[in-house]
Design a protein around this motif. Structure first.
Motif, PDB file in Angstrom:
ATOM      1  N   MET A   1       0.844  -1.160   0.000  1.00 53.70           N
ATOM      2  CA  MET A   1       0.000   0.000   0.000  1.00 53.70           C
ATOM      3  C   MET A   1       0.893   1.227   0.000  1.00 53.70           C
ATOM      4  O   MET A   1       1.935   1.256   0.643  1.00 53.70           O
ATOM      5  CB  MET A   1      -0.903   0.017   1.239  1.00 53.70           C
ATOM      6  N   GLU A   2       0.446   2.229  -0.736  1.00 55.53           N
ATOM      7  CA  GLU A   2       1.197   3.477  -0.830  1.00 55.53           C
ATOM      8  C   GLU A   2       0.235   4.637  -0.623  1.00 55.53           C
ATOM      9  O   GLU A   2      -0.803   4.712  -1.265  1.00 55.53           O
ATOM     10  CB  GLU A   2       1.842   3.569  -2.213  1.00 55.53           C
ATOM     11  N   LEU A   3       0.554   5.528   0.313  1.00 57.95           N
ATOM     12  CA  LEU A   3      -0.240   6.726   0.560  1.00 57.95           C
ATOM     13  C   LEU A   3       0.445   7.888  -0.126  1.00 57.95           C
ATOM     14  O   LEU A   3       1.628   8.145   0.086  1.00 57.95           O
ATOM     15  CB  LEU A   3      -0.357   7.000   2.060  1.00 57.95           C
ATOM     16  N   ILE A   4      -0.318   8.591  -0.969  1.00 53.32           N
ATOM     17  CA  ILE A   4       0.247   9.704  -1.726  1.00 53.32           C
ATOM     18  C   ILE A   4      -0.609  10.930  -1.451  1.00 53.32           C
ATOM     19  O   ILE A   4      -1.824  10.889  -1.592  1.00 53.32           O
ATOM     20  CB  ILE A   4       0.241   9.395  -3.238  1.00 53.32           C
ATOM     21  N   GLN A   5       0.031  12.025  -1.054  1.00 52.13           N
ATOM     22  CA  GLN A   5      -0.674  13.273  -0.795  1.00 52.13           C
ATOM     23  C   GLN A   5      -0.199  14.337  -1.759  1.00 52.13           C
ATOM     24  O   GLN A   5       0.955  14.323  -2.188  1.00 52.13           O
ATOM     25  CB  GLN A   5      -0.401  13.758   0.629  1.00 52.13           C
ATOM     26  N   GLY A   6      -1.083  15.269  -2.073  1.00 49.03           N
ATOM     27  CA  GLY A   6      -0.697  16.376  -2.931  1.00 49.03           C
ATOM     28  C   GLY A   6      -1.825  16.764  -3.863  1.00 49.03           C
ATOM     29  O   GLY A   6      -2.960  16.310  -3.718  1.00 49.03           O
ATOM     30  N   ASP A   7      -1.502  17.611  -4.807  1.00 48.68           N
ATOM     31  CA  ASP A   7      -2.465  18.062  -5.807  1.00 48.68           C
ATOM     32  C   ASP A   7      -2.826  16.878  -6.697  1.00 48.68           C
ATOM     33  O   ASP A   7      -1.981  16.329  -7.402  1.00 48.68           O
ATOM     34  CB  ASP A   7      -1.857  19.195  -6.630  1.00 48.68           C
ATOM     35  N   TYR A   8      -4.082  16.484  -6.661  1.00 48.91           N
ATOM     36  CA  TYR A   8      -4.469  15.258  -7.357  1.00 48.91           C
ATOM     37  C   TYR A   8      -4.266  15.340  -8.859  1.00 48.91           C
ATOM     38  O   TYR A   8      -3.940  14.348  -9.506  1.00 48.91           O
ATOM     39  CB  TYR A   8      -5.906  14.868  -6.999  1.00 48.91           C
ATOM     40  N   VAL A   9      -4.425  16.522  -9.460  1.00 49.01           N
ATOM     41  CA  VAL A   9      -4.268  16.641 -10.911  1.00 49.01           C
ATOM     42  C   VAL A   9      -2.820  16.346 -11.302  1.00 49.01           C
ATOM     43  O   VAL A   9      -2.560  15.556 -12.220  1.00 49.01           O
ATOM     44  CB  VAL A   9      -4.698  18.041 -11.400  1.00 49.01           C
TER      45      VAL A   9
ATOM     46  N   PHE B   1      -9.052   7.954  -1.541  1.00 50.63           N
ATOM     47  CA  PHE B   1      -9.708   8.717  -0.489  1.00 50.63           C
ATOM     48  C   PHE B   1      -9.903  10.129  -1.013  1.00 50.63           C
ATOM     49  O   PHE B   1      -8.942  10.814  -1.336  1.00 50.63           O
ATOM     50  CB  PHE B   1      -8.862   8.718   0.784  1.00 50.63           C
ATOM     51  N   VAL B   2     -11.163  10.557  -1.126  1.00 53.28           N
ATOM     52  CA  VAL B   2     -11.495  11.848  -1.715  1.00 53.28           C
ATOM     53  C   VAL B   2     -12.066  12.758  -0.624  1.00 53.28           C
ATOM     54  O   VAL B   2     -13.133  12.487  -0.079  1.00 53.28           O
ATOM     55  CB  VAL B   2     -12.503  11.699  -2.874  1.00 53.28           C
ATOM     56  N   ALA B   3     -11.331  13.825  -0.311  1.00 53.91           N
ATOM     57  CA  ALA B   3     -11.767  14.760   0.731  1.00 53.91           C
ATOM     58  C   ALA B   3     -11.271  16.164   0.404  1.00 53.91           C
ATOM     59  O   ALA B   3     -10.416  16.711   1.096  1.00 53.91           O
ATOM     60  CB  ALA B   3     -11.257  14.308   2.089  1.00 53.91           C
TER      61      ALA B   3
END
Length: 117
Positions: free
Chosen positions: A1-9, A26-28
């Motif tokens: 599993m990999e968690l990625i944060q940032g600007d989705y585009v 995860f969409v928030a």
């Protein structure tokens, strides 16, 4: 599993996922003026729009089984929730009773490409 944060585009353009792997998104997005203490959350007013985020991810990964976990609020505009649910093959709404009544959060689970049995 990999968690990625940032600007989705920006991040979507960089992501390559083998087609035999499923994806949990995860969409928030920030609620901003979409969240009103009296009327609750209008999912059609988030910035960016929840529907745009979901549709973009679904297009990018159309050959994958997708599970979307969309953050919602206990008080939610029924028409906006119904509109969001139409984007999925299957949905389930889960609210978590951890705050005072009317101030709880939850998630709308939704799938694209498959449905739980």
């Amino acid at each position: 599993m990999e968690l990625i944060q940032g600007d989705y585009v920006k991040l979507l353009d960089q992501r390559r996922v083998p087609e035999d792997l499923g994806i949990v998104a995860f969409v928030a997005p920030p609620c901003g003026s979409a969240l009103d203490e009296v009327y609750g959350l209008d999912l059609r007013r988030t910035t960016p729009l929840m529907s745009e985020v979901i549709e973009r991810i679904a297009r990018q990964f159309s050959n994958h089984n997708l599970l979307f976990v969309t953050q919602i609020y206990e008080k939610v505009s029924a028409p906006s929730l119904t509109q969001l649910q139409t984007l999925f093959d299957w949905t389930e709404l889960r609210l978590y009773d951890i705050n005072q009544k009317g101030r709880n959060h939850g998630v709308l689970l939704g799938t694209k490409g498959w449905a739980p049995k």
